[in-house]
Enzyme design. Sequence first.
Site, PDB file in Angstrom:
ATOM      1  N   GLY A  11     -68.412 -10.958   4.726  1.00 53.04           N
ATOM      2  CA  GLY A  11     -68.543 -11.359   3.332  1.00 53.04           C
ATOM      3  C   GLY A  11     -69.966 -11.713   2.955  1.00 53.04           C
ATOM      4  O   GLY A  11     -70.894 -11.670   3.769  1.00 53.04           O
ATOM      5  N   GLN A  12     -70.142 -12.087   1.702  1.00 51.39           N
ATOM      6  CA  GLN A  12     -71.460 -12.484   1.199  1.00 51.39           C
ATOM      7  C   GLN A  12     -72.060 -13.605   2.047  1.00 51.39           C
ATOM      8  O   GLN A  12     -73.161 -13.483   2.604  1.00 51.39           O
ATOM      9  CB  GLN A  12     -71.347 -12.946  -0.252  1.00 51.39           C
ATOM     10  CG  GLN A  12     -72.599 -13.620  -0.782  1.00 51.39           C
ATOM     11  CD  GLN A  12     -72.404 -14.288  -2.133  1.00 51.39           C
ATOM     12  OE1 GLN A  12     -72.893 -13.804  -3.131  1.00 51.39           O
ATOM     13  NE2 GLN A  12     -71.685 -15.411  -2.162  1.00 51.39           N
ATOM     14  N   TYR A 100     -50.040 -15.145   0.586  1.00 51.47           N
ATOM     15  CA  TYR A 100     -51.098 -14.662   1.470  1.00 51.47           C
ATOM     16  C   TYR A 100     -52.316 -15.575   1.394  1.00 51.47           C
ATOM     17  O   TYR A 100     -52.939 -15.888   2.421  1.00 51.47           O
ATOM     18  CB  TYR A 100     -51.498 -13.234   1.086  1.00 51.47           C
ATOM     19  CG  TYR A 100     -52.666 -12.712   1.891  1.00 51.47           C
ATOM     20  CD1 TYR A 100     -52.493 -12.294   3.206  1.00 51.47           C
ATOM     21  CD2 TYR A 100     -53.947 -12.653   1.337  1.00 51.47           C
ATOM     22  CE1 TYR A 100     -53.566 -11.832   3.957  1.00 51.47           C
ATOM     23  CE2 TYR A 100     -55.018 -12.200   2.076  1.00 51.47           C
ATOM     24  CZ  TYR A 100     -54.827 -11.778   3.389  1.00 51.47           C
ATOM     25  OH  TYR A 100     -55.905 -11.349   4.118  1.00 51.47           O
ATOM     26  N   THR A 130     -64.431 -25.602  -1.362  1.00 49.26           N
ATOM     27  CA  THR A 130     -64.872 -24.999  -2.612  1.00 49.26           C
ATOM     28  C   THR A 130     -64.744 -25.956  -3.778  1.00 49.26           C
ATOM     29  O   THR A 130     -63.856 -26.826  -3.794  1.00 49.26           O
ATOM     30  CB  THR A 130     -64.044 -23.734  -2.919  1.00 49.26           C
ATOM     31  OG1 THR A 130     -64.329 -23.276  -4.249  1.00 49.26           O
ATOM     32  CG2 THR A 130     -62.555 -24.027  -2.844  1.00 49.26           C
ATOM     33  N   GLU A 132     -63.538 -25.244  -6.492  1.00 48.97           N
ATOM     34  CA  GLU A 132     -62.251 -24.994  -7.160  1.00 48.97           C
ATOM     35  C   GLU A 132     -61.218 -26.058  -6.799  1.00 48.97           C
ATOM     36  O   GLU A 132     -60.220 -26.207  -7.488  1.00 48.97           O
ATOM     37  CB  GLU A 132     -61.729 -23.608  -6.805  1.00 48.97           C
ATOM     38  CG  GLU A 132     -62.469 -22.459  -7.459  1.00 48.97           C
ATOM     39  CD  GLU A 132     -62.230 -22.356  -8.959  1.00 48.97           C
ATOM     40  OE1 GLU A 132     -61.161 -22.809  -9.428  1.00 48.97           O
ATOM     41  OE2 GLU A 132     -63.111 -21.823  -9.658  1.00 48.97           O
ATOM     42  N   TYR A 153     -55.475 -20.596  -4.984  1.00 48.88           N
ATOM     43  CA  TYR A 153     -56.677 -20.611  -4.145  1.00 48.88           C
ATOM     44  C   TYR A 153     -57.200 -22.026  -3.964  1.00 48.88           C
ATOM     45  O   TYR A 153     -57.456 -22.468  -2.842  1.00 48.88           O
ATOM     46  CB  TYR A 153     -57.759 -19.725  -4.775  1.00 48.88           C
ATOM     47  CG  TYR A 153     -59.123 -19.887  -4.133  1.00 48.88           C
ATOM     48  CD1 TYR A 153     -59.340 -19.493  -2.821  1.00 48.88           C
ATOM     49  CD2 TYR A 153     -60.191 -20.418  -4.856  1.00 48.88           C
ATOM     50  CE1 TYR A 153     -60.595 -19.646  -2.225  1.00 48.88           C
ATOM     51  CE2 TYR A 153     -61.449 -20.571  -4.276  1.00 48.88           C
ATOM     52  CZ  TYR A 153     -61.640 -20.180  -2.967  1.00 48.88           C
ATOM     53  OH  TYR A 153     -62.880 -20.336  -2.387  1.00 48.88           O
ATOM     54  N   LYS A 157     -57.209 -24.225  -0.465  1.00 53.69           N
ATOM     55  CA  LYS A 157     -58.452 -24.777   0.057  1.00 53.69           C
ATOM     56  C   LYS A 157     -58.366 -26.302   0.218  1.00 53.69           C
ATOM     57  O   LYS A 157     -58.993 -26.868   1.124  1.00 53.69           O
ATOM     58  CB  LYS A 157     -59.620 -24.398  -0.857  1.00 53.69           C
ATOM     59  CG  LYS A 157     -60.163 -23.003  -0.616  1.00 53.69           C
ATOM     60  CD  LYS A 157     -60.810 -22.902   0.757  1.00 53.69           C
ATOM     61  CE  LYS A 157     -61.613 -21.646   0.935  1.00 53.69           C
ATOM     62  NZ  LYS A 157     -62.325 -21.621   2.234  1.00 53.69           N
TER      63      LYS A 157
END
Length: 325
Positions: A11-12, A100, A130, A132, A153, A157
């Site tokens: 990933g990034q 998932y 995160t 979020e 999400y 997290k």
Amino acid sequence: MKRAFITGVTGQDGSYLAELLLSKGYEVHGLVRRSSSFNRGRIDPIRESQPEAAERFHLHYGDMTDGVSLVNLIRAIEPHEVYNLAAQSHVQVSFEMPEYTASTDGIGTIRLLEAIRASGLECRFYQASTSEMFGASPPPQDETTPLAPRSPYGAAKVFGHWATVNYRDAYGMFAASGILFNHESPRRGENFVTRKITQAVARIKLGRQEHLYLGNLDAIRDWGFAQEYVEGMWRVLQHDEPETFVLGTGVGTTVREFCDLAFSHAGLDWQEHVRHGDRFERPNEVDALVADPSKVQDVLGWRATTTVAQLAQLMVDADLADLSP
């Protein structure tokens, strides 16, 4: 020689972190999900940019939903540092794939922590939390702000974040967490709003696209440069004690303002090209995420230096270069 194990290495953040650790002399091991097509565009150039480090960069097949593979890898690699960056990290997709997302982002963290504990290995663990997780809590948000996620999400997290804290407290593990606010780069996935905007700018400038469809333009985010943030991750694990740190710029910018910055850099008027798309509206919206990074600045000496205007410009320039004949 220190050994580091990075989940989400393709990933990034994983690619930038691998580059950073290799430059510091680490032996780096990365977790790669098996698929029918290669997804290594971000990490393959590392061997070209750091040829002397190629022999210290190793990739292994595995998955955050497969606890056995994680146990086997931890025992085989015996890392000094583990960076858990793997995730289904797209907020909108998490509403469509909640189970998932929970298995990968939430329970996956437990699987990795258990793999470390079961191996009896004394290593340092970094959890990529995160902003979020803050969700509905008003800004500015710091390490003491209540967690109120507004998406599967964010909720997954939160589970992974508190699992990290609990393993630290229950088993004395060096388990630290970095709550990173939005961080972008030319390596950002194409379905994330900043990259979606800068790619559209490049295509419109080159005459390959006319309009860009977006959802909520009033959402406020704290956008920084991802390459700087992986340095912060590393510093979190070099600290004497395992703690939680918020990383961000402390500056909020609306999606509308980011559009203006990106389009104007290419000599375009965003209002002539941006249209509203209902399908990009989320079931739950997070109005504003803006960091208070005082703790990480004071304790670790880390500070974001790239402004959002500079970030938009470098991303547009990279996409123009990539798409130009």
